[in-house]
Design a protein around this motif. Structure first.
Motif, PDB file in Angstrom:
ATOM      1  N   MET A   1     -62.209  71.897  42.080  1.00  0.00           N
ATOM      2  CA  MET A   1     -61.273  71.899  40.760  1.00  0.00           C
ATOM      3  C   MET A   1     -61.610  70.922  39.621  1.00  0.00           C
ATOM      4  O   MET A   1     -61.509  71.147  38.609  1.00  0.00           O
ATOM      5  N   ILE A   2     -62.451  69.736  40.095  1.00  0.00           N
ATOM      6  CA  ILE A   2     -62.911  68.889  39.269  1.00  0.00           C
ATOM      7  C   ILE A   2     -63.976  69.581  38.398  1.00  0.00           C
ATOM      8  O   ILE A   2     -64.195  69.148  37.312  1.00  0.00           O
ATOM      9  N   ALA A   3     -64.885  70.337  39.211  1.00  0.00           N
ATOM     10  CA  ALA A   3     -65.992  71.108  38.678  1.00  0.00           C
ATOM     11  C   ALA A   3     -65.317  71.963  37.615  1.00  0.00           C
ATOM     12  O   ALA A   3     -65.748  72.198  36.312  1.00  0.00           O
ATOM     13  N   VAL A   4     -64.381  72.638  37.949  1.00  0.00           N
ATOM     14  CA  VAL A   4     -63.621  73.709  36.985  1.00  0.00           C
ATOM     15  C   VAL A   4     -63.272  73.015  36.023  1.00  0.00           C
ATOM     16  O   VAL A   4     -63.521  73.339  34.478  1.00  0.00           O
ATOM     17  N   ALA A   5     -62.416  72.041  36.049  1.00  0.00           N
ATOM     18  CA  ALA A   5     -61.819  71.037  34.754  1.00  0.00           C
ATOM     19  C   ALA A   5     -63.045  70.610  33.937  1.00  0.00           C
ATOM     20  O   ALA A   5     -62.705  70.583  32.675  1.00  0.00           O
ATOM     21  N   GLU A   6     -64.108  70.064  34.735  1.00  0.00           N
ATOM     22  CA  GLU A   6     -65.111  69.696  33.719  1.00  0.00           C
ATOM     23  C   GLU A   6     -65.919  70.750  32.965  1.00  0.00           C
ATOM     24  O   GLU A   6     -66.485  70.614  31.983  1.00  0.00           O
ATOM     25  N   SER A   7     -65.856  72.016  33.524  1.00  0.00           N
ATOM     26  CA  SER A   7     -66.381  73.118  32.688  1.00  0.00           C
ATOM     27  C   SER A   7     -65.497  73.745  31.830  1.00  0.00           C
ATOM     28  O   SER A   7     -65.822  74.711  31.229  1.00  0.00           O
ATOM     29  N   THR A   8     -64.172  73.855  31.720  1.00  0.00           N
ATOM     30  CA  THR A   8     -63.112  74.093  30.970  1.00  0.00           C
ATOM     31  C   THR A   8     -62.898  73.069  30.012  1.00  0.00           C
ATOM     32  O   THR A   8     -62.885  71.961  30.257  1.00  0.00           O
ATOM     33  N   PRO A   9     -62.350  73.514  28.557  1.00  0.00           N
ATOM     34  CA  PRO A   9     -61.824  72.581  27.654  1.00  0.00           C
ATOM     35  C   PRO A   9     -60.611  71.717  28.237  1.00  0.00           C
ATOM     36  O   PRO A   9     -59.734  72.266  29.196  1.00  0.00           O
ATOM     37  N   GLY A  10     -60.325  70.813  27.861  1.00  0.00           N
ATOM     38  CA  GLY A  10     -59.157  69.913  28.006  1.00  0.00           C
ATOM     39  C   GLY A  10     -59.383  68.909  29.169  1.00  0.00           C
ATOM     40  O   GLY A  10     -60.354  68.636  29.735  1.00  0.00           O
TER      41      GLY A  10
ATOM     42  N   ASN B   1     -55.888  69.442  33.668  1.00  0.00           N
ATOM     43  CA  ASN B   1     -56.162  70.588  34.228  1.00  0.00           C
ATOM     44  C   ASN B   1     -55.961  70.628  35.594  1.00  0.00           C
ATOM     45  O   ASN B   1     -55.538  71.651  36.333  1.00  0.00           O
TER      46      ASN B   1
ATOM     47  N   PRO C   1     -73.023  67.479  32.204  1.00  0.00           N
ATOM     48  CA  PRO C   1     -72.440  67.619  33.371  1.00  0.00           C
ATOM     49  C   PRO C   1     -72.334  69.284  33.638  1.00  0.00           C
ATOM     50  O   PRO C   1     -72.492  69.705  34.735  1.00  0.00           O
TER      51      PRO C   1
ATOM     52  N   MET D   1     -75.722  70.334  34.942  1.00  0.00           N
ATOM     53  CA  MET D   1     -76.009  69.870  36.237  1.00  0.00           C
ATOM     54  C   MET D   1     -74.843  70.576  37.467  1.00  0.00           C
ATOM     55  O   MET D   1     -75.372  70.997  38.355  1.00  0.00           O
ATOM     56  N   ILE D   2     -73.851  71.138  36.818  1.00  0.00           N
ATOM     57  CA  ILE D   2     -72.825  72.019  37.880  1.00  0.00           C
ATOM     58  C   ILE D   2     -73.660  73.326  38.065  1.00  0.00           C
ATOM     59  O   ILE D   2     -73.649  73.804  39.017  1.00  0.00           O
TER      60      ILE D   2
END
Lengths: 192, 190
Positions: free
Chosen positions: B46-55, B60, B173, B176-177
């Motif tokens: 989820m942190i990866a998803v949060a890092e790849s989506t705005p906000g 998130n 980031p 990197m992901i």
């Protein structure tokens, strides 16, 4: 009405286009509200950024609330905050609906095993970056190392001790050290 | 009552997590793992998803955890919970305390919190590394070392060093992901 709509739409745009969290968003907010719209003076914006970083909660939400209030009062702050968080709410809610199905694909699961390691790496490098930026005073080094050692040790021994306590204790230590310093200074002053 | 629990937990997270972004992760991790809402792996995803989506990451995470535990209403309540404390704190500061940052007591309190957050992030990263790569999350655990994970970690460090030397810039980031997603597919399918 137009004022609120303008505020809402601008914040919506910022919420939709900022990747990479708080600090990236501060740059965008500055560009929008200081350079383009001139709603806020540069000096005041620096204050906003400092307050947003120093108060709990996401930096982006904090700055949006502050700017909204300055521009259009309490309702303005509500409109601004709603605008900045709405895009991520919608996107993440949509993702949450099919994320498990997506992860059940074998190769996606493999990809995410790699990604998990990457996230640990990103968090570590964020920590190291903050460590480098921290002033190397005895006080800071003490707090950092005590927090670090205690938290790792307690988690190894599976003792639960909330992060909230670390925050509150460190803040209190900061105040106590400040007061002690002040008392010492006053004593010196009395003697001389 | 899952709705109340979600709301109150994220209210706590919103009220006590300083430093924004990664600074908030240690408290989110603690609460989410404690309630059993996500596993360590799910949280990292989820942190990866949060890092790849705005906000903001915290918002998130709140939305995702809320939705997974309590559907749409859960998502709304958790998100509202994480935002409300800062909303009111900032409102009070903006309306009443013009020179908030100039009070010596406030400065001293924040001066203690700032290094603490650095320690918390580093400690969180270390315990996360132990639990994902070495399979060690507490005494008594049998180790399940994930050598692929350790190799990926080393490759990421290497990429970072090379990028810094060659382009004088760290990779973003998201890049990197993406790289680690490729590495994951490659190494775990072998």
């Amino acid at each position: 009405m137009k004022k609120y709509l303008n505020l809402f739409l601008t914040m919506l745009k910022i919420g939709l286009f900022t990747f990479g969290g708080g600090y990236a968003m501060i740059a965008l907010l500055e560009n929008e509200f200081v350079s383009k719209k001139r709603w806020i003076e540069k000096d005041e914006f620096l204050d906003v950024a400092a307050i947003a970083e120093s108060t709990p909660g996401p930096i982006a939400i904090n700055s949006a609330t502050y700017i909204g209030y300055k521009k259009a009062g309490v309702l303005g702050s509500a409109v601004a905050t709603l605008g900045v968080m709405l895009p991520s709410f919608v996107i993440i809610y949509a993702i949450s609906l099919f994320f498990d199905t997506f992860l059940s694909l074998t190769y996606v699961a493999y990809a995410f095993k790699g990604i998990q390691i990457c996230v640990v790496y990103l968090i570590l490098s964020a920590g190291v970056k903050m460590l480098k930026q921290t002033e190397k005073s005895i006080f800071n080094i003490m707090i950092i190392s005590v927090t670090l050692v205690c938290m790792v040790a307690l988690s190894v021994f599976a003792v639960s001790f909330s992060t909230i306590f670390y925050i509150l204790i460190s803040g209190t230590v900061g105040v106590v050290v400040y007061l002690l310093g002040k008392i010492r200074k006053e004593k010196k002053h009395d003697l001389s | 009552m899952i709705y109340l629990e979600l709301f109150l937990t994220f209210l706590q997270i919103g009220a006590f997590s300083f430093g924004g972004g990664y600074g908030m992760i240690s408290l989110i991790r603690e609460k989410v793992l404690m309630h059993g809402w996500l596993t360590e792996e799910e949280m990292l995803n989820m942190i990866a998803v949060a890092e790849s989506t705005p906000g903001p990451i915290a918002v998130n995470m709140a939305t995702f955890v809320g939705s997974s535990q309590g559907g749409f209403l859960g998502a709304i309540l958790a998100t509202l919970g994480v935002v409300l404390p800062s909303f009111f704190i900032i409102l009070i500061i903006a309306a009443l305390i013009r020179n908030f940052m100039k009070y010596a007591g406030v400065k001293a309190f924040l001066g203690g919190i700032r290094p603490c957050v650095v320690g918390l992030i580093l400690a969180t990263a270390i315990t996360m590394f132990m639990s994902t790569a070495i399979g060690f999350s507490g005494i008594g655990d049998t180790l399940a070392t994930d050598f692929n994970g350790i190799i990926i970690f080393a490759i990421l460090i290497l990429i970072n060093i090379v990028a810094k030397l060659a382009f004088k810039k760290k990779p973003t980031p998201i890049l990197m992901i993406l790289i680690s997603a490729g590495l994951g597919m490659l190494m775990y399918s072998l």
